[in-house]
Motif scaffolding. Structure first.
Motif, PDB file in Angstrom:
ATOM      1  N   ILE A 133       0.869  -1.210  -0.210  1.00  0.00           N
ATOM      2  CA  ILE A 133      -0.102   0.116  -0.088  1.00  0.00           C
ATOM      3  C   ILE A 133       0.808   1.123   0.069  1.00  0.00           C
ATOM      4  O   ILE A 133       0.584   2.358  -0.690  1.00  0.00           O
ATOM      5  N   LEU A 134       1.862   1.238   0.976  1.00  0.00           N
ATOM      6  CA  LEU A 134       2.855   2.478   0.792  1.00  0.00           C
ATOM      7  C   LEU A 134       3.452   2.773  -0.532  1.00  0.00           C
ATOM      8  O   LEU A 134       3.620   3.770  -0.965  1.00  0.00           O
ATOM      9  N   ASN A 135       3.925   1.550  -1.032  1.00  0.00           N
ATOM     10  CA  ASN A 135       4.608   1.731  -2.312  1.00  0.00           C
ATOM     11  C   ASN A 135       3.606   2.553  -3.277  1.00  0.00           C
ATOM     12  O   ASN A 135       4.061   3.104  -4.140  1.00  0.00           O
ATOM     13  N   TRP A 136       2.418   1.811  -3.529  1.00  0.00           N
ATOM     14  CA  TRP A 136       1.475   2.525  -4.297  1.00  0.00           C
ATOM     15  C   TRP A 136       1.072   3.895  -4.066  1.00  0.00           C
ATOM     16  O   TRP A 136       1.040   4.859  -4.758  1.00  0.00           O
ATOM     17  N   MET A 137       1.190   4.298  -2.617  1.00  0.00           N
ATOM     18  CA  MET A 137       1.023   5.737  -2.122  1.00  0.00           C
ATOM     19  C   MET A 137       2.180   6.555  -2.850  1.00  0.00           C
ATOM     20  O   MET A 137       2.153   7.578  -3.083  1.00  0.00           O
ATOM     21  N   ARG A 138       3.312   5.995  -2.695  1.00  0.00           N
ATOM     22  CA  ARG A 138       4.608   6.698  -3.056  1.00  0.00           C
ATOM     23  C   ARG A 138       4.630   6.872  -4.524  1.00  0.00           C
ATOM     24  O   ARG A 138       4.681   7.946  -5.015  1.00  0.00           O
ATOM     25  N   ARG A 139       4.215   5.680  -5.435  1.00  0.00           N
ATOM     26  CA  ARG A 139       4.111   6.053  -6.729  1.00  0.00           C
ATOM     27  C   ARG A 139       3.170   7.037  -7.352  1.00  0.00           C
ATOM     28  O   ARG A 139       3.214   7.799  -8.184  1.00  0.00           O
ATOM     29  N   LYS A 140       1.919   7.204  -6.383  1.00  0.00           N
ATOM     30  CA  LYS A 140       0.987   8.069  -6.656  1.00  0.00           C
ATOM     31  C   LYS A 140       1.350   9.634  -6.218  1.00  0.00           C
ATOM     32  O   LYS A 140       0.230  10.616  -6.277  1.00  0.00           O
ATOM     33  N   GLY A 141       2.195   9.581  -5.334  1.00  0.00           N
ATOM     34  CA  GLY A 141       2.523  11.009  -4.860  1.00  0.00           C
ATOM     35  C   GLY A 141       1.987  11.273  -3.822  1.00  0.00           C
ATOM     36  O   GLY A 141       1.848  12.635  -3.185  1.00  0.00           O
ATOM     37  N   LYS A 142       1.370  10.471  -2.851  1.00  0.00           N
ATOM     38  CA  LYS A 142       0.121  10.614  -2.016  1.00  0.00           C
ATOM     39  C   LYS A 142       1.210  11.019  -0.746  1.00  0.00           C
ATOM     40  O   LYS A 142       0.874  11.486   0.347  1.00  0.00           O
ATOM     41  N   ILE A 143       2.376  10.125  -0.409  1.00  0.00           N
ATOM     42  CA  ILE A 143       3.336  10.152   0.849  1.00  0.00           C
ATOM     43  C   ILE A 143       4.688  10.400   0.025  1.00  0.00           C
ATOM     44  O   ILE A 143       4.935   9.892  -1.082  1.00  0.00           O
TER      45      ILE A 143
END
Length: 174
Positions: A157-167
Motif C-alpha cells: 500500500i505504501l509503495n502504491w501511495m509513493r508512486r501516486k505521490g500521496k506520501i
C-alpha cells in the motif's frame, strides 16, 4: 478503497508533531499507538524523550490516551508512570476503542487525532472512526509476530501511495 489507508499527515516521528499546529487544527486530544510509535515494540518503559513529549502535550492542553492492541500488563506498565489513560487489547482497526478514548477525553470527533505507525490498524481505524490521522515511521524495523504479516501488506500500500505521490517519506534507513 485504498483512500481509507491514507493518513491526513505523515511525519518521521511523534517528535515532529507540533502541539501548536494540532491546536491550530482544533485538536485537543490524541489517541496514540504504543509499540513502534512511542517506543520500540520490545521496550517496556518510556524513554526520557517520550516523557518529555507527554509533558509537552500536557503543557499545551492536549490530552493523550494510549490505545494498543497489546495486552493489559504491557500497556499498563508503560502508561501508569506517565499518568496517562490507556486502552489495552483495543482490537484496532475496529473503531470501538477509538470511540471509547474519545468519550473518555470528552471531545468531539474533530477535536481528536490518531497517531500510529501502521496503516492497517492505526490509520484505517482512525479514518473509519472519523478522526484526523497521523502516520509515523516505525521506530524499529523489527516487529512482533502478527505485525510482520501486516507490514507485508502495508509495504504494498505504501509503495502504491509513493508512486501516486500521496506520501513522500521513506524508512529511516533509506
Amino acid at each position: 478503497m485504498l483512500k481509507n489507508f491514507l493518513p491526513d499527515e505523515h511525519v518521521p516521528s511523534v517528535f515532529d508533531i507540533d502541539p501548536d499546529q494540532l491546536k491550530d487544527k482544533g485538536i485537543k486530544g490524541v489517541i496514540t499507538d504504543l509499540d513502534n510509535t512511542l517506543v520500540a515494540w520490545d521496550e517496556p518503559d518510556a524513554t526520557e524523550d517520550i516523557k518529555g513529549w507527554f509533558k509537552k502535550m500536557s503543557e499545551h492542553g492536549i490530552q493523550v490516551t494510549i490505545a494498543s492492541n497489546n495486552n493489559e500488563a504491557r500497556v499498563k506498565l508503560f502508561s501508569e508512570p506517565l499518568d496517562t489513560t490507556f486502552i489495552h487489547s483495543a482490537r484496532k482497526p475496529l473503531s470501538k476503542a477509538f470511540r471509547k478514548a474519545q468519550k473518555q477525553m470528552k471531545l468531539k470527533k474533530d477535536e481528536v487525532a490518531v497517531i500510529g505507525d501502521q496503516l492497517l490498524t492505526d490509520v484505517l481505524g482512525g479514518n473509519s472512526a472519523g478522526f484526523h490521522t497521523i502516520l509515523v515511521v516505525p521506530i524499529v524495523e523489527t516487529d512482533g509476530f502478527f505485525t510482520k504479516f501486516n507490514r507485508k501488506i502495508e509495504r504494498r500500500i505504501l509503495n502504491w501511495m509513493r508512486r501516486k505521490g500521496k506520501i513522500t517519506w521513506q524508512r529511516r534507513d533509506q
